[in-house]
Design a protein around this motif. Structure first.
Motif, PDB file in Angstrom:
ATOM      1  N   LYS A  69      34.814  27.133  34.374  1.00  0.00           N
ATOM      2  CA  LYS A  69      33.526  27.504  33.742  1.00  0.00           C
ATOM      3  C   LYS A  69      33.519  28.988  33.398  1.00  0.00           C
ATOM      4  O   LYS A  69      33.125  29.381  32.315  1.00  0.00           O
ATOM      5  N   GLU A  70      33.910  29.809  34.397  1.00  0.00           N
ATOM      6  CA  GLU A  70      33.777  31.258  34.241  1.00  0.00           C
ATOM      7  C   GLU A  70      34.496  31.779  33.002  1.00  0.00           C
ATOM      8  O   GLU A  70      33.946  32.581  32.263  1.00  0.00           O
ATOM      9  N   ILE A  71      35.746  31.330  32.812  1.00  0.00           N
ATOM     10  CA  ILE A  71      36.518  32.006  31.762  1.00  0.00           C
ATOM     11  C   ILE A  71      36.668  31.208  30.475  1.00  0.00           C
ATOM     12  O   ILE A  71      37.004  31.775  29.447  1.00  0.00           O
TER      13      ILE A  71
ATOM     14  N   CYS B 127      29.155  34.444  48.476  1.00  0.00           N
ATOM     15  CA  CYS B 127      28.678  33.917  47.197  1.00  0.00           C
ATOM     16  C   CYS B 127      29.889  33.577  46.328  1.00  0.00           C
ATOM     17  O   CYS B 127      30.933  34.211  46.441  1.00  0.00           O
ATOM     18  N   GLY B 128      29.706  32.632  45.430  1.00  0.00           N
ATOM     19  CA  GLY B 128      30.734  32.309  44.428  1.00  0.00           C
ATOM     20  C   GLY B 128      32.062  31.960  45.067  1.00  0.00           C
ATOM     21  O   GLY B 128      32.148  31.189  46.031  1.00  0.00           O
ATOM     22  N   THR B 129      33.111  32.564  44.526  1.00  0.00           N
ATOM     23  CA  THR B 129      34.464  32.305  45.012  1.00  0.00           C
ATOM     24  C   THR B 129      34.594  32.609  46.501  1.00  0.00           C
ATOM     25  O   THR B 129      35.253  31.889  47.245  1.00  0.00           O
TER      26      THR B 129
ATOM     27  N   LEU C 137      28.836  37.469  32.758  1.00  0.00           N
ATOM     28  CA  LEU C 137      29.232  37.584  34.164  1.00  0.00           C
ATOM     29  C   LEU C 137      29.433  39.034  34.575  1.00  0.00           C
ATOM     30  O   LEU C 137      29.730  39.885  33.761  1.00  0.00           O
ATOM     31  N   ALA C 138      29.266  39.272  35.863  1.00  0.00           N
ATOM     32  CA  ALA C 138      29.520  40.596  36.406  1.00  0.00           C
ATOM     33  C   ALA C 138      30.466  40.436  37.581  1.00  0.00           C
ATOM     34  O   ALA C 138      30.404  39.460  38.315  1.00  0.00           O
ATOM     35  N   LYS C 139      31.345  41.401  37.746  1.00  0.00           N
ATOM     36  CA  LYS C 139      32.305  41.346  38.841  1.00  0.00           C
ATOM     37  C   LYS C 139      31.611  41.474  40.182  1.00  0.00           C
ATOM     38  O   LYS C 139      31.974  40.837  41.161  1.00  0.00           O
TER      39      LYS C 139
ATOM     40  N   ASP D 147      23.242  39.706  47.812  1.00  0.00           N
ATOM     41  CA  ASP D 147      22.836  38.605  48.696  1.00  0.00           C
ATOM     42  C   ASP D 147      23.650  38.603  49.994  1.00  0.00           C
ATOM     43  O   ASP D 147      23.123  38.303  51.065  1.00  0.00           O
ATOM     44  N   THR D 148      24.933  38.890  49.878  1.00  0.00           N
ATOM     45  CA  THR D 148      25.777  38.884  51.083  1.00  0.00           C
ATOM     46  C   THR D 148      25.390  40.052  51.988  1.00  0.00           C
ATOM     47  O   THR D 148      25.316  39.911  53.220  1.00  0.00           O
ATOM     48  N   LEU D 149      25.107  41.175  51.359  1.00  0.00           N
ATOM     49  CA  LEU D 149      24.672  42.339  52.138  1.00  0.00           C
ATOM     50  C   LEU D 149      23.353  42.043  52.861  1.00  0.00           C
ATOM     51  O   LEU D 149      23.176  42.375  54.040  1.00  0.00           O
TER      52      LEU D 149
ATOM     53  N   ALA E  90      36.962  36.950  36.987  1.00  0.00           N
ATOM     54  CA  ALA E  90      37.191  35.719  37.741  1.00  0.00           C
ATOM     55  C   ALA E  90      38.146  36.041  38.887  1.00  0.00           C
ATOM     56  O   ALA E  90      39.264  36.503  38.681  1.00  0.00           O
ATOM     57  N   SER E  91      37.690  35.799  40.088  1.00  0.00           N
ATOM     58  CA  SER E  91      38.455  36.195  41.270  1.00  0.00           C
ATOM     59  C   SER E  91      39.646  35.267  41.491  1.00  0.00           C
ATOM     60  O   SER E  91      39.515  34.046  41.426  1.00  0.00           O
ATOM     61  N   THR E  92      40.819  35.830  41.717  1.00  0.00           N
ATOM     62  CA  THR E  92      42.028  35.019  41.963  1.00  0.00           C
ATOM     63  C   THR E  92      42.719  35.492  43.241  1.00  0.00           C
ATOM     64  O   THR E  92      42.667  34.823  44.267  1.00  0.00           O
TER      65      THR E  92
ATOM     66  N   ILE F 179      31.881  37.257  53.765  1.00  0.00           N
ATOM     67  CA  ILE F 179      33.074  37.381  52.902  1.00  0.00           C
ATOM     68  C   ILE F 179      32.656  37.930  51.559  1.00  0.00           C
ATOM     69  O   ILE F 179      31.758  37.382  50.913  1.00  0.00           O
ATOM     70  N   SER F 180      33.318  38.992  51.131  1.00  0.00           N
ATOM     71  CA  SER F 180      32.964  39.583  49.849  1.00  0.00           C
ATOM     72  C   SER F 180      34.116  40.432  49.329  1.00  0.00           C
ATOM     73  O   SER F 180      34.551  41.363  50.017  1.00  0.00           O
ATOM     74  N   GLN F 181      34.616  40.086  48.173  1.00  0.00           N
ATOM     75  CA  GLN F 181      35.667  40.897  47.569  1.00  0.00           C
ATOM     76  C   GLN F 181      35.188  42.332  47.403  1.00  0.00           C
ATOM     77  O   GLN F 181      35.818  43.261  47.855  1.00  0.00           O
TER      78      GLN F 181
HETATM   79  C1  G6P Z   1      30.298  37.477  41.179  1.00  0.00           C
HETATM   80  C2  G6P Z   1      31.718  37.371  40.671  1.00  0.00           C
HETATM   81  C3  G6P Z   1      32.458  36.259  41.413  1.00  0.00           C
HETATM   82  C4  G6P Z   1      32.399  36.504  42.907  1.00  0.00           C
HETATM   83  C5  G6P Z   1      30.958  36.663  43.399  1.00  0.00           C
HETATM   84  C6  G6P Z   1      30.919  37.189  44.832  1.00  0.00           C
HETATM   85  O1  G6P Z   1      29.595  36.362  40.795  1.00  0.00           O
HETATM   86  O2  G6P Z   1      31.734  37.131  39.282  1.00  0.00           O
HETATM   87  O3  G6P Z   1      33.813  36.242  41.011  1.00  0.00           O
HETATM   88  O4  G6P Z   1      33.011  35.449  43.584  1.00  0.00           O
HETATM   89  O5  G6P Z   1      30.265  37.626  42.598  1.00  0.00           O
HETATM   90  O6  G6P Z   1      31.457  38.475  44.831  1.00  0.00           O
HETATM   91  P1  G6P Z   1      32.010  39.198  46.097  1.00  0.00           P
HETATM   92  O7  G6P Z   1      32.386  40.574  45.630  1.00  0.00           O
HETATM   93  O8  G6P Z   1      30.905  39.221  47.107  1.00  0.00           O
HETATM   94  O9  G6P Z   1      33.182  38.420  46.579  1.00  0.00           O
END
Ligand code: G6P
Length: 612
Positions: free
Chosen positions: A491-493, A305-307, A605-607, A359-361, A404-406, A351-353
């Motif tokens: 957008k995010e920040i 999801c997302g980044t 937003l949530a991390k 959703d990824t789970l 915001a993921s970097t 892929i998930s930080q």
């Molecule tokens: C949230 C965060 C995003 C991230 C996304 C997926 O929306 O604000 O920065 O990319 O979740 O998160 P994950 O932990 O699965 O990479």
């Protein structure tokens, strides 16, 4: 999203709880609260707004219960059911005031439970789904808290991570989990509970990760674990390896800035020991498949999801191009519900930080259930996705606090490139090409370093466009996902309406929106298709939109006639996303800073998004 902290020990609970909540701030929240138990009574302090206001309110609450307590629970709430008000903030109390609870997750059948409680004369006062659980626990309580908790949990549908306490049994915390992560840190004479390791690492490194349907009962005698049916379970104590300094801002104004500047080092950590320059391949032991297994892979499906999904798209291009294996990326949320066709030779890469994204789970579980080979690319060690996939590659990016993921993105791309290399070498890629590509991956930290060195110049460009309320990012090939990611960062920040588009797609609609005050960030690096993107950038210019040209070093001429230029070191197409995205991260950061935005905790937003 919501965060949980619990404390049981010998130190002042309220301070440890508030400090723990501060460490969870980055997850995103809009209200917070703590409850402390002392001398047979419970005191609660809650506040809509920031932790520093909660801290003030707690220190203004000079009751003995608050100041003397050695146990308690705390919570940061990201509103789902009901607005972020004091009434809806956690901890929630039952009607009698004898039970307090914090909850992460969603109770899906809360309306039914609320009706049932009402028929017994128990009225819930908040708008939340969570409150019904503490009311139910209180209603079911006879003489043992864990009995009531397990009975109540068997009646609810949904997800939870909870910590409960009651003044009927002071000296006991009951913790349980299903779907929402809970880590229990085992310190010297104290136990610290949290929904994420960052609130625990200042106190101890020894931690137990609860699994779904686990309950833990914490008392002075230690911790006992069981399942919901009260049969004993035992879980390994693992050592958390993140250093506390990594979760502090240091000299930087924002975590995001610090994390962007950490990227050369985090990429070094992600690739360390994983490249074999002699064989021209990658050694990813966590993937746990041999060259022969890799050669059997029929298709690679990347979910995120997302980044993380954008990083997956770069991986998709690399796997198809280098390994000649069919690769696709899918939004994890879509994957689960569209009944995808999966064969046992499909490799599904999640892929998930955070390793906790709901959703990824859910996609991981679906893929496993359908018999795919499933691997996780996670940053958080011991996270649910990492554990449930059982195989995968850790990113080693270190704690990422900025919402915001970097640095996680650039590590994800680095790992995806290594995965592509590994699969490619079992197929059609000759050894000398493998060696050359491995050498380019090795150069990534240096390429990023060279972009970071342009921070000042990028800041100047950002300040010029900081007032624009709309922006477009265009690119093609490997730079298309980078255009999407660049727009997402902005957008995010900065709350600027930004769209990432395939350069060719812009004229199929969005070009109608271009005007003098709509900057277009055109990714014109020297990769196949550059000339076509150049033509698309000209089309934007002809509509009076200012164009910021992102070009490769040595090809500065491509920026001629455009308004501004950012130069990226010249490198092969598959490598280009990493240095290029760093330039876009800096651009977004400085635009957000110039607009006075709250960069590390953007609104709404949530991390880590642990609800669907
Ligand atoms: C949230 C965060 C995003 C991230 C996304 C997926 O929306 O604000 O920065 O990319 O979740 O998160 P994950 O932990 O699965 O990479």
């Amino acid at each position: 999203m919501c965060g949980i902290v619990g404390y049981f020990g010998k130190r002042k609970a309220s301070e440890i709880l508030v400090d723990g909540l501060r460490r969870l701030e980055y997850r995103g929240y809009d209200s917070a609260g703590v409850a402390c138990l002392h001398d047979g009574s419970i005191a609660v302090v809650k506040n809509p707004g920031k932790i520093k206001e909660l801290r003030q309110k707690v220190s203004d609450t000079a009751t003995l219960t608050m100041t003397e307590s050695r146990m308690g629970i705390g919570h940061t709430r990201w509103a789902t059911h009901g607005p972020p008000t004091e009434k809806n903030a956690h901890p929630h109390l039952d009607a009698s005031g004898h039970f307090a609870m914090v909850h992460n997750g969603i109770i899906e059948n809360y309306k039914d439970i609320r009706k049932g409680l009402a028929s017994e004369g128990i009225e819930c006062i908040s708008d939340t789904d969570s409150e019904v659980l503490v009311q139910l626990i209180s209603f079911l309580y006879k003489d043992n808290l864990e009995d009531a908790v397990s009975e109540a949990l068997q009646k609810i549908k949904g997800t939870y991570g909870i910590v409960v306490m009651s003044d009927h049994e002071p000296g006991k915390l009951v913790v349980a989990r299903c779907g929402s992560p809970i880590v229990i840190g085992l310190g010297k004479n104290e136990t610290v509970i949290a929904s994420d390791a960052s609130a625990i690492i200042p106190h101890t490194r020894d931690a137990v990760y609860l699994e779904d349907y686990d309950m833990a009962v914490i008392t002075e005698d230690g911790m006992e674990m069981c399942n919901l049916q009260r049969a004993p379970v035992s879980r390994e104590v693992t050592e958390m390896d993140w250093d506390t300094g990594a979760a502090e801002k240091g000299e930087y104004e924002h975590f995001m800035l610090k994390e962007m500047f950490e990227q050369p080092q985090s990429i070094r950590n992600a690739i360390r020991g994983r490249l074999d320059y002699d064989m021209g391949t990658a050694v990813l032991s966590g993937l746990d498949f041999s060259a022969r297994d890799a050669a059997q892979i029929n298709r690679v499906l990347v979910v995120g999801c997302g980044t993380s999904m954008h990083a997956g798209m770069v991986g998709e291009y690399a796997i198809e191009e280098m390994a000649g294996v069919n690769a696709e990326v899918e939004q994890a949320a879509e994957f689960r519900y569209r009944n995808p066709l999966i064969t046992p030779n499909d490799l599904v890469v999640a892929i998930s930080q955070s390793g906790e994204t709901a959703d990824t789970l859910a996609a991981v579980r679906e893929a496993k259930q359908k018999g795919a080979i499933v691997a996780g690319l996670c940053n958080v060690v011991g996270s649910t996705i990492a554990r449930e996939t059982g195989r995968g590659v850790y990113l080693h990016a270190g704690p990422e606090i900025g919402v915001a993921s970097t640095k996680a993105f650039t590590c994800q791309v680095s790992v995806m490139l290594m995965m592509a290399l590994k699969i490619a070498r079992t197929r059609r890629m000759p050894r000398h090409d493998g060696i050359e590509f491995a050498r380019w991956i090795q150069k990534l930290p240096d390429l990023v370093e060279r972009v970071l060195a342009q921070n000042k110049a990028i800041k100047a460009v950002a300040q010029k466009y900081a007032k624009a309320d709309n922006a477009f990012f265009i690119g093609r090939g490997y730079l298309f996902p980078v255009a999407l990611e660049g727009a997402l960062k902005l957008k995010e920040i900065s709350y600027v309406h930004a769209e990432g588009y395939h350069a060719a797609e812009l004229k199929h609609g969005p070009i109608a929106l271009l005007e003098e005050c709509t900057p277009v960030i055109a990714l014109l690096n020297n990769i196949p298709g550059k000339d076509k993107t150049l033509g698309n950038a000209e089309e934007c210019k002809a509509r009076k939109a200012p164009v910021i040209a992102v070009v490769s070093e040595g090809d500065e001429g491509s920026a001629d006639g455009f308004d501004d230029m950012i130069v990226i070191p010249d490198c092969p197409p598959a490598i280009a996303p990493v240095p290029t995205v760093v330039a876009l991260q800096l651009l977004s950061y400085h635009i957000a800073a110039a607009r006075g935005c709250e960069i590390d905790q953007p609104r709404n937003l949530a991390k880590s998004v642990t609800v669907e």
